[in-house]
Write a protein that holds these residues in place. Structure first.
Motif, PDB file in Angstrom:
ATOM      1  N   ASP A  15       0.816  -1.214   0.000  1.00 15.19           N
ATOM      2  CA  ASP A  15       0.000   0.000   0.000  1.00 15.19           C
ATOM      3  C   ASP A  15       0.856   1.274   0.000  1.00 15.19           C
ATOM      4  O   ASP A  15       1.719   1.462   0.854  1.00 15.19           O
ATOM      5  N   ALA A  16       0.576   2.152  -0.980  1.00 17.52           N
ATOM      6  CA  ALA A  16       1.407   3.346  -1.160  1.00 17.52           C
ATOM      7  C   ALA A  16       1.349   4.277   0.057  1.00 17.52           C
ATOM      8  O   ALA A  16       2.360   4.857   0.462  1.00 17.52           O
ATOM      9  N   GLU A  17       0.176   4.414   0.637  1.00 15.11           N
ATOM     10  CA  GLU A  17       0.028   5.340   1.756  1.00 15.11           C
ATOM     11  C   GLU A  17       0.839   4.840   2.963  1.00 15.11           C
ATOM     12  O   GLU A  17       1.493   5.615   3.669  1.00 15.11           O
ATOM     13  N   THR A  18       0.825   3.525   3.182  1.00 14.43           N
ATOM     14  CA  THR A  18       1.592   2.974   4.309  1.00 14.43           C
ATOM     15  C   THR A  18       3.094   3.089   4.045  1.00 14.43           C
ATOM     16  O   THR A  18       3.871   3.411   4.959  1.00 14.43           O
ATOM     17  N   ARG A  19       3.491   2.875   2.804  1.00 18.85           N
ATOM     18  CA  ARG A  19       4.916   3.035   2.494  1.00 18.85           C
ATOM     19  C   ARG A  19       5.343   4.484   2.716  1.00 18.85           C
ATOM     20  O   ARG A  19       6.439   4.756   3.202  1.00 18.85           O
ATOM     21  N   ARG A  20       4.442   5.405   2.386  1.00 16.68           N
ATOM     22  CA  ARG A  20       4.750   6.809   2.604  1.00 16.68           C
ATOM     23  C   ARG A  20       4.894   7.123   4.097  1.00 16.68           C
ATOM     24  O   ARG A  20       5.814   7.810   4.517  1.00 16.68           O
ATOM     25  N   ARG A  21       3.990   6.561   4.892  1.00 10.92           N
ATOM     26  CA  ARG A  21       4.071   6.783   6.353  1.00 10.92           C
ATOM     27  C   ARG A  21       5.390   6.235   6.898  1.00 10.92           C
ATOM     28  O   ARG A  21       6.026   6.848   7.753  1.00 10.92           O
ATOM     29  N   ILE A  22       5.791   5.072   6.402  1.00 12.83           N
ATOM     30  CA  ILE A  22       7.048   4.473   6.878  1.00 12.83           C
ATOM     31  C   ILE A  22       8.224   5.349   6.453  1.00 12.83           C
ATOM     32  O   ILE A  22       9.136   5.614   7.254  1.00 12.83           O
TER      33      ILE A  22
ATOM     34  N   GLU B 117       4.165   0.432  15.446  1.00 16.11           N
ATOM     35  CA  GLU B 117       2.921   1.194  15.465  1.00 16.11           C
ATOM     36  C   GLU B 117       2.270   1.200  14.079  1.00 16.11           C
ATOM     37  O   GLU B 117       1.090   0.874  13.938  1.00 16.11           O
ATOM     38  N   ILE B 118       3.070   1.542  13.058  1.00 15.42           N
ATOM     39  CA  ILE B 118       2.495   1.626  11.709  1.00 15.42           C
ATOM     40  C   ILE B 118       1.968   0.271  11.249  1.00 15.42           C
ATOM     41  O   ILE B 118       0.943   0.175  10.590  1.00 15.42           O
ATOM     42  N   CYS B 119       2.676  -0.803  11.622  1.00 12.89           N
ATOM     43  CA  CYS B 119       2.259  -2.141  11.194  1.00 12.89           C
ATOM     44  C   CYS B 119       1.313  -2.811  12.190  1.00 12.89           C
ATOM     45  O   CYS B 119       0.957  -3.982  12.019  1.00 12.89           O
ATOM     46  N   SER B 120       0.922  -2.075  13.235  1.00 22.60           N
ATOM     47  CA  SER B 120      -0.031  -2.580  14.247  1.00 22.60           C
ATOM     48  C   SER B 120       0.397  -3.930  14.822  1.00 22.60           C
ATOM     49  O   SER B 120      -0.408  -4.862  14.914  1.00 22.60           O
TER      50      SER B 120
END
Lengths: 224, 224
Positions: free
Chosen positions: A77-84, A184-187
């Motif tokens: 997911d692009a949004e999650t990669r961006r958050r990371i 946190e990001i990966c729950s």
């Protein structure tokens, strides 16, 4: 681009994806361990099955008391990669520009030319974060002690990297420090700690990597 | 032999040694990660070049700041293998018969049927002990801090195991606990600590291993 250390072109063989999936899915597969170091950038999509096959290879690793204390979180997911990327860069800015890296650490990294720019985390099609299960959880919430977690998860990561190379994919072992933001990001639950982050994809055309040499066999191997 | 856990025959393919050396020495090699667990016994000599090639593969692993903090001690000498066996068994007797293993640990190991008998350490043609360099040593004796030692050495061991399997050789990840006796027998300096001991050889005809399953992909991989 000017480098302070010799760089060489990095263009691993590229195979037909259907072929490489068949090869990796078979009982024996072809691998090159000759370029396990890193690819500084990678582009173009690759099928999720390739990443899954590499995790399946990792999942065959031996482990302390066969407890298999690893978890591979696969992020497309692009949004999650961006958050990371943003979280990793925030930590790395404190390291590189904020002076959190000790002078000794900075010196050790100098020839690799690593910086706080982790733009590749958005460029690659996949990020895989390997988590180590510090302890197991029983259905009733009780803890199960795990043995030789670092050794077991490290071996699994070695098998993961080899499988990626087998398929002509590239990766880079990244350990943004500290890595708590990945939990946190990966729950992920409290019994798992981030171990290594792997950006995964094809090496970009024209990609360059530091021309690192390996220590000679005489320093890696002692006959007794 | 009766087992408390299902065992299956273990007879990996065996190749011509000259062929397998050529294959492993090339830029690409063929690997099976399907049987990374263990072989409980192994016999018949194998050429030292095979072991060297596996160490060369391990030596391509990525590492923190490219410090390559590993050392593989390769032991073919029968007297040294005997010393290692006796010392390992002494420690393991305290673990298994002397009650040093906690009940929880004992329970975790039960289905693997491990005991204090480490006779295979004398049967195998080679023992390879991987040491992790906790820190480096400068020529003047000063210490160089090493980063991500466990992760780096674990990956190297993963590459080592894969290379052995590529060549049709078997191994077993053994971590006699405590392992300090290995430092003494192998005459290693104080900056190195034993990481994993690998008996290496061909699986004995008729060898059996526990019929361990791997956790399903759904427990090893999380999509995000």
């Amino acid at each position: 681009m000017e480098h302070t250390y010799p760089f060489v072109p990095y263009a691993p063989d590229r195979y037909d994806e259907a072929d490489m999936i068949r090869a990796e899915a078979g009982t024996s597969s072809s691998t090159s361990t000759g370029g396990a170091a890193s690819a500084s950038s990678a582009t173009s999509p690759c099928r999720g099955e390739c990443v899954e096959l590499a995790v399946m290879a990792a999942n065959t690793a031996p482990s302390g008391a066969h407890q298999q204390p690893w978890k591979f979180v696969v992020i497309g997911d692009a949004e999650t990669r961006r958050r990371i990327r943003l979280a990793a860069e925030e930590e790395e800015r404190q390291n590189y520009e904020g002076g959190r890296l000790t002078p000794e650490w900075r010196q050790a990294l100098a020839r690799l030319e690593t910086t706080s720019d982790k733009g590749y985390l958005e460029v690659v099609p996949w990020i895989v974060v390997c988590f180590a299960e510090k302890y197991g959880l029983r259905p009733d919430g009780g803890r199960v002690k795990h043995y030789y977690v670092n050794e077991s998860v490290g071996i699994a990561c070695g098998l993961f990297i080899t499988a990626l190379h087998t398929m002509g994919l590239s990766t880079l072992t990244h350990t943004p420090n500290p890595m708590a933001f990945l939990s946190e990001i990966c729950s992920r639950p409290g019994n798992e700690r981030p171990y290594i982050l792997f950006p995964v994809g094809y090496a970009a055309p024209g990609a360059e990597v530091p021309d690192l040499t390996r220590k000679p066999l005489s320093e890696a191997l002692v006959h007794f």
